[in-house]
Scaffold this active site. Structure first.
Site, PDB file in Angstrom:
ATOM      1  N   ASP A  40     -10.258  -2.987   2.222  1.00 15.73           N
ATOM      2  CA  ASP A  40      -9.776  -2.609   0.889  1.00 15.73           C
ATOM      3  C   ASP A  40     -10.901  -2.703  -0.133  1.00 15.73           C
ATOM      4  O   ASP A  40     -11.008  -1.870  -1.039  1.00 15.73           O
ATOM      5  CB  ASP A  40      -8.599  -3.500   0.471  1.00 15.73           C
ATOM      6  CG  ASP A  40      -7.349  -3.235   1.322  1.00 15.73           C
ATOM      7  OD1 ASP A  40      -6.459  -4.103   1.365  1.00 15.73           O
ATOM      8  OD2 ASP A  40      -7.284  -2.166   1.963  1.00 15.73           O
ATOM      9  N   ASP A  50     -14.824  -0.820  13.207  1.00 15.33           N
ATOM     10  CA  ASP A  50     -14.782   0.621  12.903  1.00 15.33           C
ATOM     11  C   ASP A  50     -16.054   1.002  12.158  1.00 15.33           C
ATOM     12  O   ASP A  50     -17.115   0.415  12.396  1.00 15.33           O
ATOM     13  CB  ASP A  50     -13.549   0.904  12.080  1.00 15.33           C
ATOM     14  CG  ASP A  50     -13.615   0.174  10.750  1.00 15.33           C
ATOM     15  OD1 ASP A  50     -12.716   0.337   9.934  1.00 15.33           O
ATOM     16  OD2 ASP A  50     -14.572  -0.568  10.547  1.00 15.33           O
ATOM     17  N   HIS A  99       0.837  -1.216   0.000  1.00 16.91           N
ATOM     18  CA  HIS A  99       0.000   0.000   0.000  1.00 16.91           C
ATOM     19  C   HIS A  99       0.863   1.254   0.000  1.00 16.91           C
ATOM     20  O   HIS A  99       1.929   1.279   0.621  1.00 16.91           O
ATOM     21  CB  HIS A  99      -0.927  -0.012   1.216  1.00 16.91           C
ATOM     22  CG  HIS A  99      -2.051  -0.991   1.047  1.00 16.91           C
ATOM     23  ND1 HIS A  99      -3.112  -0.754   0.206  1.00 16.91           N
ATOM     24  CD2 HIS A  99      -2.252  -2.221   1.544  1.00 16.91           C
ATOM     25  CE1 HIS A  99      -3.919  -1.798   0.216  1.00 16.91           C
ATOM     26  NE2 HIS A  99      -3.434  -2.693   1.025  1.00 16.91           N
ATOM     27  N   ASP A 114     -10.371  -9.069   7.378  1.00 11.27           N
ATOM     28  CA  ASP A 114     -10.655  -7.656   7.669  1.00 11.27           C
ATOM     29  C   ASP A 114      -9.954  -6.744   6.641  1.00 11.27           C
ATOM     30  O   ASP A 114     -10.577  -5.854   6.060  1.00 11.27           O
ATOM     31  CB  ASP A 114     -10.177  -7.311   9.072  1.00 11.27           C
ATOM     32  CG  ASP A 114     -10.291  -5.830   9.334  1.00 11.27           C
ATOM     33  OD1 ASP A 114      -9.459  -5.055   8.834  1.00 11.27           O
ATOM     34  OD2 ASP A 114     -11.258  -5.443  10.004  1.00 11.27           O
ATOM     35  N   PHE A 129     -11.334  -5.300  13.119  1.00  8.15           N
ATOM     36  CA  PHE A 129     -11.220  -4.035  13.827  1.00  8.15           C
ATOM     37  C   PHE A 129     -12.547  -3.301  13.672  1.00  8.15           C
ATOM     38  O   PHE A 129     -12.887  -2.860  12.568  1.00  8.15           O
ATOM     39  CB  PHE A 129     -10.044  -3.254  13.261  1.00  8.15           C
ATOM     40  CG  PHE A 129      -8.896  -4.182  12.965  1.00  8.15           C
ATOM     41  CD1 PHE A 129      -8.423  -4.345  11.679  1.00  8.15           C
ATOM     42  CD2 PHE A 129      -8.347  -4.960  13.965  1.00  8.15           C
ATOM     43  CE1 PHE A 129      -7.414  -5.247  11.383  1.00  8.15           C
ATOM     44  CE2 PHE A 129      -7.342  -5.867  13.692  1.00  8.15           C
ATOM     45  CZ  PHE A 129      -6.870  -6.013  12.400  1.00  8.15           C
TER      46      PHE A 129
END
Ligand code: 56B
Length: 365
Positions: free
Chosen positions: A342, A268, A77, A337, A266
């Site tokens: 992505d 979020d 990335h 995840d 995660f």
């Protein structure tokens, strides 16, 4: 025999049969997954659709195979640090101290963004770009000594680090400063000013490192109470910090953890969104309309807790389904995840963000 004599006998028996070491060796646990399952079992505004979850598991596995998703994807990335040394450890710790709440209520062209290397970056990438830009400008933004020195690392310098290409500043700027100051103080007081000392203290346990972050740094202690359960630990930034180390170092050196599969997704604002888009998460009509209308949901609201807890539990079921059909697959919640995040970002870039993410402003994610 008196009570005290009975107690002495019991203590002697325990001493003989359970040495301190065996009691102390219980493996570290984060308790995130059990908290997520509790929230799922007690959710009324968010539900899982089993058919869509099974279908999603098949699609995710097939796509991850095709894209060869692995820890190596991390280094591919833009602007992720490439060096396998302490400078990358410090970068990841700094990044995940501040890795929260980039969404904006402004139109796209007015939202907070960072100019770097001839392009304008928003969201998570704006954070990574801002940190790299500061380092190139000679500002030691990844040094905990620097964060502690309020003369050198003044508010004015930090505003310069996070200066926006628009007139919207980075969300929660003051909270981000507090995170850096607290982390600098704790590292100085307990870990010889270095996050590598936290990693060493965890003895290659991912769960132990998550717990060290949550128990020593209040800004990582992402915990809520829900229904009759006082403590539901989501620990999103503590977990993504460990996951980023594991991915950046390819599971070796500073990224070597014997229990990395204990890390969950995660929780979020992006994972619930993609799971909702895939039909895995179903919201009550009132919640769905609030999300679709981009209404603010307060941090700690029971809707928000359900969105986060059910997302963690949903991906756990996806992970189990993938491994049920492909027992040899090198897949864990982290890689699923990363793929989901992505994927939603690719859909956003292609203008396919049909359903918005939920809007909660907090330092937790
Ligand atoms: N669950 C999950 N959440 C993630 C990431 C990442 C970036 N990880 C990179 C490393 C490896 C992967 O391949 C990714 O390229 C950021 N975020 C969170 O999203 C929000 C930012 O969203 P937006 O404003 O749209 O960029 C914010 O809460 C941020 O903490 C992830 O991977 N998983």
């Amino acid at each position: 025999m008196s009570d005290s004599e009975q107690d002495d006998d019991l203590l002697d028996f325990l001493r003989q049969h359970y040495s301190k070491a065996s009691i102390a060796q219980a493996p570290p646990e984060t308790h995130v997954l059990e908290g997520a399952e509790y929230v799922y079992d007690n959710s009324i505004d968010v539900a899982l659709d089993s058919q869509s979850t099974i279908a999603a598991a098949a699609m995710i596995f097939e796509q991850m195979q095709k894209k060869e998703y692995s820890t190596k994807t991390w280094a591919s990335h833009e602007f992720h640090p490439q060096r396998k040394d302490e400078s990358t450890v410090d970068f990841i710790f700094t990044m995940d101290l501040l890795n929260f709440s980039f969404w904006s209520e402004r139109p796209a062209e007015e939202r907070f963004s960072i100019d770097y290397k001839g392009r304008t970056w928003t969201g998570y990438k704006s954070l990574v770009a801002a940190l790299q830009r500061a380092l190139e400008e000679g500002i030691p933004i990844t040094s905990s000594d620097f964060w502690q020195n309020e003369d050198e690392c003044s508010e004015e310098v930090l505003r310069h680090v996070f200066r926006s290409a628009t007139d919207e500043e980075i969300p929660l700027f003051d909270d981000r400063v507090k995170c850096l100051r607290e982390a600098g103080k704790v590292l100085h007081e307990k870990y010889q000013c270095s996050f590598t000392k936290c990693i060493e203290a965890a003895n290659r346990s991912a769960a132990a490192l998550v717990n060290i972050l949550a128990e020593n740094f209040s800004c990582f202690n992402d915990v809520v109470s829900y229904e009759n359960r006082k403590s539901v630990r989501f620990l999103k930034r503590a977990q993504i910090c460990v996951a980023d180390l594991w991915a950046a170092f390819d599971g070796k050196d500073y990224g070597e953890f014997h229990d990395i599969d204990k890390i969950t997704i995660f929780a979020d604002y992006r994972v619930p969104q993609i799971l909702n888009l895939l039909g895995c998460l179903w919201y009550s009509p009132l919640l769905q309309s609030s999300v679709n209308q981009k209404k603010m949901i307060e941090s700690g609201h029971h809707w928000e807790i359900q969105l986060r807890g059910c997302s963690i539990w949903c991906v756990e079921l996806i992970r189990r389904e993938v491994l049920r059909k492909h027992p040899e697959a090198k897949v864990n919640a982290i890689l699923i995840d990363f793929f989901l995040y992505d994927t939603i970002k690719e859909r956003e870039a292609a203008g396919q963000e049909e359903i918005p993410h939920h809007r909660t402003r907090s330092i937790w994610y």
